[in-house]
Design a protein around this motif. Structure first.
Motif, PDB file in Angstrom:
ATOM      1  N   TYR A  27       0.808  -1.221   0.000  1.00 44.71           N
ATOM      2  CA  TYR A  27       0.000   0.000   0.000  1.00 44.71           C
ATOM      3  C   TYR A  27       0.843   1.274   0.000  1.00 44.71           C
ATOM      4  O   TYR A  27       0.379   2.327  -0.444  1.00 44.71           O
ATOM      5  N   ALA A 123     -14.433  -6.870   7.733  1.00 48.07           N
ATOM      6  CA  ALA A 123     -14.429  -5.958   6.590  1.00 48.07           C
ATOM      7  C   ALA A 123     -15.696  -5.117   6.569  1.00 48.07           C
ATOM      8  O   ALA A 123     -15.648  -3.895   6.328  1.00 48.07           O
ATOM      9  N   LEU A 127     -16.148  -1.141   6.794  1.00 43.49           N
ATOM     10  CA  LEU A 127     -16.879  -0.472   5.715  1.00 43.49           C
ATOM     11  C   LEU A 127     -17.994   0.404   6.272  1.00 43.49           C
ATOM     12  O   LEU A 127     -18.209   1.528   5.784  1.00 43.49           O
ATOM     13  N   TYR A 152     -10.353   2.246   5.965  1.00 41.28           N
ATOM     14  CA  TYR A 152     -10.199   1.744   4.595  1.00 41.28           C
ATOM     15  C   TYR A 152      -9.272   0.529   4.542  1.00 41.28           C
ATOM     16  O   TYR A 152      -9.589  -0.485   3.912  1.00 41.28           O
ATOM     17  N   PHE A 155     -10.853  -2.485   6.024  1.00 38.31           N
ATOM     18  CA  PHE A 155     -11.847  -3.004   5.089  1.00 38.31           C
ATOM     19  C   PHE A 155     -11.183  -3.743   3.937  1.00 38.31           C
ATOM     20  O   PHE A 155     -11.508  -4.900   3.634  1.00 38.31           O
ATOM     21  N   ALA A 156     -10.220  -3.087   3.282  1.00 39.90           N
ATOM     22  CA  ALA A 156      -9.590  -3.656   2.090  1.00 39.90           C
ATOM     23  C   ALA A 156      -8.807  -4.926   2.399  1.00 39.90           C
ATOM     24  O   ALA A 156      -8.902  -5.921   1.671  1.00 39.90           O
ATOM     25  N   ALA A 159     -11.202  -7.846   3.328  1.00 41.01           N
ATOM     26  CA  ALA A 159     -11.913  -8.323   2.141  1.00 41.01           C
ATOM     27  C   ALA A 159     -10.990  -9.192   1.301  1.00 41.01           C
ATOM     28  O   ALA A 159     -11.380 -10.267   0.816  1.00 41.01           O
ATOM     29  N   LEU A 195     -16.889  -7.329  -1.976  1.00 39.32           N
ATOM     30  CA  LEU A 195     -16.207  -6.432  -1.044  1.00 39.32           C
ATOM     31  C   LEU A 195     -14.846  -6.008  -1.588  1.00 39.32           C
ATOM     32  O   LEU A 195     -14.448  -4.841  -1.459  1.00 39.32           O
ATOM     33  N   VAL A 196     -14.132  -6.954  -2.203  1.00 43.78           N
ATOM     34  CA  VAL A 196     -12.843  -6.611  -2.820  1.00 43.78           C
ATOM     35  C   VAL A 196     -13.053  -5.623  -3.955  1.00 43.78           C
ATOM     36  O   VAL A 196     -12.298  -4.654  -4.109  1.00 43.78           O
ATOM     37  N   SER A 199     -13.500  -2.239  -2.607  1.00 47.45           N
ATOM     38  CA  SER A 199     -12.262  -1.665  -2.068  1.00 47.45           C
ATOM     39  C   SER A 199     -11.403  -1.037  -3.151  1.00 47.45           C
ATOM     40  O   SER A 199     -10.516  -0.231  -2.861  1.00 47.45           O
ATOM     41  N   TYR A 200     -11.657  -1.403  -4.423  1.00 44.19           N
ATOM     42  CA  TYR A 200     -10.869  -0.851  -5.526  1.00 44.19           C
ATOM     43  C   TYR A 200     -11.619   0.221  -6.315  1.00 44.19           C
ATOM     44  O   TYR A 200     -11.107   0.726  -7.307  1.00 44.19           O
ATOM     45  N   THR A 205     -12.294   4.931  -1.634  1.00 46.26           N
ATOM     46  CA  THR A 205     -10.887   5.330  -1.576  1.00 46.26           C
ATOM     47  C   THR A 205     -10.696   6.839  -1.531  1.00 46.26           C
ATOM     48  O   THR A 205      -9.621   7.301  -1.181  1.00 46.26           O
TER      49      THR A 205
END
Length: 210
Positions: A27, A123, A127, A152, A155-156, A159, A195-196, A199-200, A205
């Motif tokens: 990250y 997650a 969220l 975040y 969550f990310a 997930a 969920l993934v 996250s994108y 974000t």
């Protein structure tokens, strides 16, 4: 009775540190300043996600009368660290090893699925924190920045851990769940995958820039 050995505590802590470093490298995009900033925030999400995932497996196995203990997988530690430098993470630092007599596919599937479900629950909690972020706006901008990133990343990461562990291959949880009940595997994997996906997307974000 729930028991945990000193070796198991050591193995969990080592795996926790390595996985935290791996996700932070990913990250932070290998930026030193960003790495130091993200590390403690990643550790919160990884700590909850990784440790509770493994303990969920352990508690479930103990519930069915088996002895279970987390054990490190050294090659997995190195793979996790190395892969993080290439923009992805193969997160397999170890697993809960279950000792006992023969086990039915159903019991094996249930013991396996509780780990990813734990990650999904965590997650969703993070969220919900993101989606209701307005209740925290009275805090200072600095605190808001850290809080948004903790939500975040928690969550990310969780997930991702849920979806990754649901891969229906080799010794992953997903293979055992799929062998037990393909319909349940499809439903849980679909939730983790969604969920993934979230996250994108830009929907959550954007909070990272607060």
């Amino acid at each position: 009775m729930f028991k945990i050995s000193k070796k198991e505590v050591k193995d969990i802590l080592i795996a926790f540190v390595v996985i935290s470093l791996s996700f932070t490298i990913l990250y932070s995009n290998r930026n030193t300043d960003a790495f130091l900033l993200f590390l403690p925030m990643v550790m919160i999400g990884v700590g909850l996600g990784f440790i509770l995932h493994e303990l969920a497996h352990k508690f479930a196995a103990l519930h069915y009368g088996y002895w279970a203990e987390f054990e490190l997988w050294m090659p997995g530690l190195f793979i996790a660290l190395i892969s993080s430098f290439f923009g992805f993470i193969f997160a397999a630092p170890g697993a809960v090893v279950i000792y006992g007599n023969s086990m039915s596919k159903k019991v094996n599937g249930i013991i396996s699925i509780v780990g990813p479900i734990t990650n999904i629950i965590i997650a969703v909690i993070f969220l919900l924190g993101l989606l209701n972020f307005g209740i925290f706006t009275s805090l200072s901008n600095e605190i808001l920045f850290y809080l948004a990133n903790i939500f975040y990343l928690g969550f990310a990461v969780n997930a991702f851990l849920a979806l990754f562990n649901l891969l229906p291959i080799a010794v992953f949880d997903g293979k055992k769940v799929f062998d037990w009940n393909p319909i349940i595997w499809i439903v849980i994997t679909g939730i983790a995958g969604y969920l993934v996906y979230l996250s994108y997307t830009g929907g959550v974000t954007h909070l990272l820039t607060l």
